[in-house]
Design a protein around this motif. Structure first.
Motif, PDB file in Angstrom:
ATOM      1  N   ALA A  39       0.824  -1.207   0.000  1.00  0.00           N
ATOM      2  CA  ALA A  39       0.000   0.000   0.000  1.00  0.00           C
ATOM      3  C   ALA A  39       0.862   1.262   0.000  1.00  0.00           C
ATOM      4  O   ALA A  39       0.556   2.228  -0.705  1.00  0.00           O
ATOM      5  CB  ALA A  39      -0.927  -0.014   1.209  1.00  0.00           C
ATOM      6  N   ASP A  40       1.953   1.262   0.775  1.00  0.00           N
ATOM      7  CA  ASP A  40       2.781   2.466   0.830  1.00  0.00           C
ATOM      8  C   ASP A  40       3.493   2.692  -0.492  1.00  0.00           C
ATOM      9  O   ASP A  40       3.723   3.826  -0.918  1.00  0.00           O
ATOM     10  CB  ASP A  40       3.789   2.368   1.985  1.00  0.00           C
ATOM     11  CG  ASP A  40       4.574   1.065   1.960  1.00  0.00           C
ATOM     12  OD1 ASP A  40       4.159   0.133   1.244  1.00  0.00           O
ATOM     13  OD2 ASP A  40       5.605   0.985   2.655  1.00  0.00           O
ATOM     14  N   GLU A  41       3.815   1.595  -1.173  1.00  0.00           N
ATOM     15  CA  GLU A  41       4.502   1.730  -2.454  1.00  0.00           C
ATOM     16  C   GLU A  41       3.568   2.305  -3.515  1.00  0.00           C
ATOM     17  O   GLU A  41       3.982   3.056  -4.399  1.00  0.00           O
ATOM     18  CB  GLU A  41       5.020   0.367  -2.914  1.00  0.00           C
ATOM     19  CG  GLU A  41       6.160   0.486  -3.869  1.00  0.00           C
ATOM     20  CD  GLU A  41       7.148  -0.649  -3.688  1.00  0.00           C
ATOM     21  OE1 GLU A  41       8.060  -0.718  -4.493  1.00  0.00           O
ATOM     22  OE2 GLU A  41       6.996  -1.444  -2.745  1.00  0.00           O
ATOM     23  N   ALA A  42       2.289   1.950  -3.442  1.00  0.00           N
ATOM     24  CA  ALA A  42       1.326   2.478  -4.405  1.00  0.00           C
ATOM     25  C   ALA A  42       1.295   4.004  -4.345  1.00  0.00           C
ATOM     26  O   ALA A  42       1.139   4.673  -5.374  1.00  0.00           O
ATOM     27  CB  ALA A  42      -0.059   1.897  -4.129  1.00  0.00           C
ATOM     28  N   GLU A  43       1.466   4.553  -3.148  1.00  0.00           N
ATOM     29  CA  GLU A  43       1.525   6.017  -3.029  1.00  0.00           C
ATOM     30  C   GLU A  43       2.731   6.575  -3.758  1.00  0.00           C
ATOM     31  O   GLU A  43       2.663   7.630  -4.391  1.00  0.00           O
ATOM     32  CB  GLU A  43       1.551   6.420  -1.545  1.00  0.00           C
ATOM     33  CG  GLU A  43       0.223   6.231  -0.846  1.00  0.00           C
ATOM     34  CD  GLU A  43      -0.924   6.906  -1.607  1.00  0.00           C
ATOM     35  OE1 GLU A  43      -0.768   8.062  -2.032  1.00  0.00           O
ATOM     36  OE2 GLU A  43      -1.972   6.245  -1.796  1.00  0.00           O
ATOM     37  N   ARG A  44       3.852   5.863  -3.671  1.00  0.00           N
ATOM     38  CA  ARG A  44       5.051   6.327  -4.388  1.00  0.00           C
ATOM     39  C   ARG A  44       4.853   6.242  -5.898  1.00  0.00           C
ATOM     40  O   ARG A  44       5.332   7.080  -6.648  1.00  0.00           O
ATOM     41  CB  ARG A  44       6.271   5.510  -3.954  1.00  0.00           C
ATOM     42  CG  ARG A  44       6.746   5.840  -2.547  1.00  0.00           C
ATOM     43  CD  ARG A  44       8.203   5.419  -2.325  1.00  0.00           C
ATOM     44  NE  ARG A  44       8.343   3.978  -2.252  1.00  0.00           N
ATOM     45  CZ  ARG A  44       8.117   3.263  -1.143  1.00  0.00           C
ATOM     46  NH1 ARG A  44       7.742   3.860  -0.031  1.00  0.00           N
ATOM     47  NH2 ARG A  44       8.281   1.955  -1.151  1.00  0.00           N
TER      48      ARG A  44
END
Lengths: 278, 160
Positions: free
Chosen positions: A159-164
């Motif tokens: 999920a945090d990578e999707a923000e990146r």
């Protein structure tokens, strides 16, 4: 003298690797990072896989979910004895690794085109290094769309990578089958997101990975929208044992998916998937 | 509009699109607005121009449970087309929504008066809305992501 089947890779012994990181992704899925104890294996490409051996329990095929130099990253769902063991390994544990095996995503065929990357469930894992590669060289591609479907919000990976990825100008859309009370996004099958992806069908390359029914439905939908079958790639699965084209467990018609796959163009895969006996 | 998009209005032949839009007016709905509830009279329908709408079912003890979402370019509602003209699901905006709103009784009467236009509208609804949602519901019944947990000899990290 050893005689190999045509196209078969030699069956080499596993190389020792050590777990250097572990992250719990969901209730039953973890990501482990491996570094070679001595020299690393040949470089992996996005979409390729390794046979990872848990000492005392056996080996399973695992696609790479990140590639950084000699370091290999695998995202593993605990569904059996081997995967449960591997997914639970902590830093310092040893494993054996063979590879790289199989075909990777063909990003060169996507140069100058919009990208449609469609993932279902854990299918996002083999697509992650492809997304990273595309966003690292944005000048080579058009618009980058990442469409993600999952069973529930708790099953979403990275999920945090999707923000990146969003920050790097990718259009990232997410849908779930079973929302919880906190979910404010889309609900439904991943093909429902295609309407909001930004792509020119005549100049788009598509990359699909997820349950086979989902890939079939998505590839057919893309064809109806004008994306030629030879510009859609899918990652196929059959039971794999040797990883080197010897045992035949992963046969799909004329293909041995450990050698001729897992990534296959849709114009090659579609007629095979229509045969029930395969 | 993106070229690869399947838009409800764009799927109608131009002459019939213009005919249908003749019954439309623009509306803007704030986020978290209840548009209709289960079993309410289905006297209107909408084509979403932007924003997200959740379709829900009220379950005692749990409240409204979202079963699907409707977004840009999609038709919201088809219960207005069939007797008894009552909604099977509820609808609530998740974000601010801009939409074309239609008076259902007027459109039904116009479909009777202009059978060619009525047939075009009916076919588009059957294909893009009823058919798509039926296929989607059947796919989700398979619980694909759940069933894929049973094998560990695939390459996606013990299958995904």
């Amino acid at each position: 003298m050893t005689v190999l089947a045509p196209g078969a890779a030699p069956a080499l012994p596993p190389s020792p690797y050590r777990v250097v990181g572990r992250r719990l992704e969901t209730s039953d899925t973890a990501t482990i990072e491996l570094e070679p104890v001595r020299s690393g294996l040949a470089p992996f490409s996005p979409g390729q896989f390794a046979m990872v051996y848990g000492f005392g329990v056996g080996d399973i095929p695992l696609s790479v979910s990140r590639i950084e130099g000699d370091r290999l990253t695998h995202t593993i769902r605990s569904v059996g004895a081997v995967s449960s063991r591997l997914a639970s390994l902590e830093g310092g544990a040893s494993v054996g690794v063979r590879g790289p095996f199989g075909t990777g995503w063909d990003l060169t065929a996507a140069m100058g085109r919009d990208l449609l990357i469609v993932a279902g469930g854990l299918g996002l894992a083999p697509l992650r290094p492809l997304i990273t590669a595309a966003l690292t060289a944005p000048e080579r591609y058009g618009r980058v769309n990442v469409l993600i479907g999952a069973r529930s919000p708790g099953d979403l990976l990275y999920a945090d990578e999707a923000e990146r990825w969003r920050a790097a100008d990718a259009r990232v859309l997410v849908t779930v089958d079973r929302p919880d009370d906190t979910w404010r996004g889309d609900v439904g099958v991943v093909t429902g997101l295609l309407n909001r992806a930004e792509f020119d069908p005549g100049a788009t390359a598509a990359f699909l990975c997820g349950p086979e029914v989902m890939m079939r439905a998505t590839a057919r939908d893309l064809a109806r929208r004008g994306i030629a079958a030879d510009r859609t790639q899918v990652s196929l699965e059959r039971t794999m044992h040797c990883g080197t084209g010897h045992c035949g467990h992963c046969q799909l018609g004329p293909l041995l998916l450990c050698r001729d796959g897992p990534v296959v163009r849709w114009d090659h895969a579609e007629p095979l998937l229509a045969v029930r006996e395969l | 509009m993106t070229a690869g998009r399947r838009d409800f209005l764009q799927s109608l032949p131009p002459v019939h699109r213009g005919w249908l839009l003749g019954f439309a007016h623009e509306v803007t709905l704030p986020a978290e607005t209840r548009i209709f509830g289960e079993d309410d009279v289905a006297d209107r329908f909408w084509v979403v121009r932007s924003g997200l709408v959740a379709l829900d079912v009220h379950i005692p003890g749990r409240g409204p449970v979202v079963v699907e979402t409707v977004a840009d370019g999609e038709l919201l509602g088809w219960s207005w087309l069939f007797e008894p003209y009552r909604w099977h699901l509820g609808a609530r905006t998740r974000s601010a929504v801009e939409a074309w709103e239609f008076d259902a009784a007027r459109v039904r009467a116009a479909m009777e008066d202009s059978p060619a236009a009525g047939l075009a509208l009916f076919r588009t609804i059957a294909d893009q809305v009823i058919g798509e949602r039926l296929r989607s519901a059947r796919t989700r019944l398979l619980d694909l992501y759940g069933n894929d947990r049973s094998r560990e000899s695939g390459v996606r990290g013990a299958v995904g």
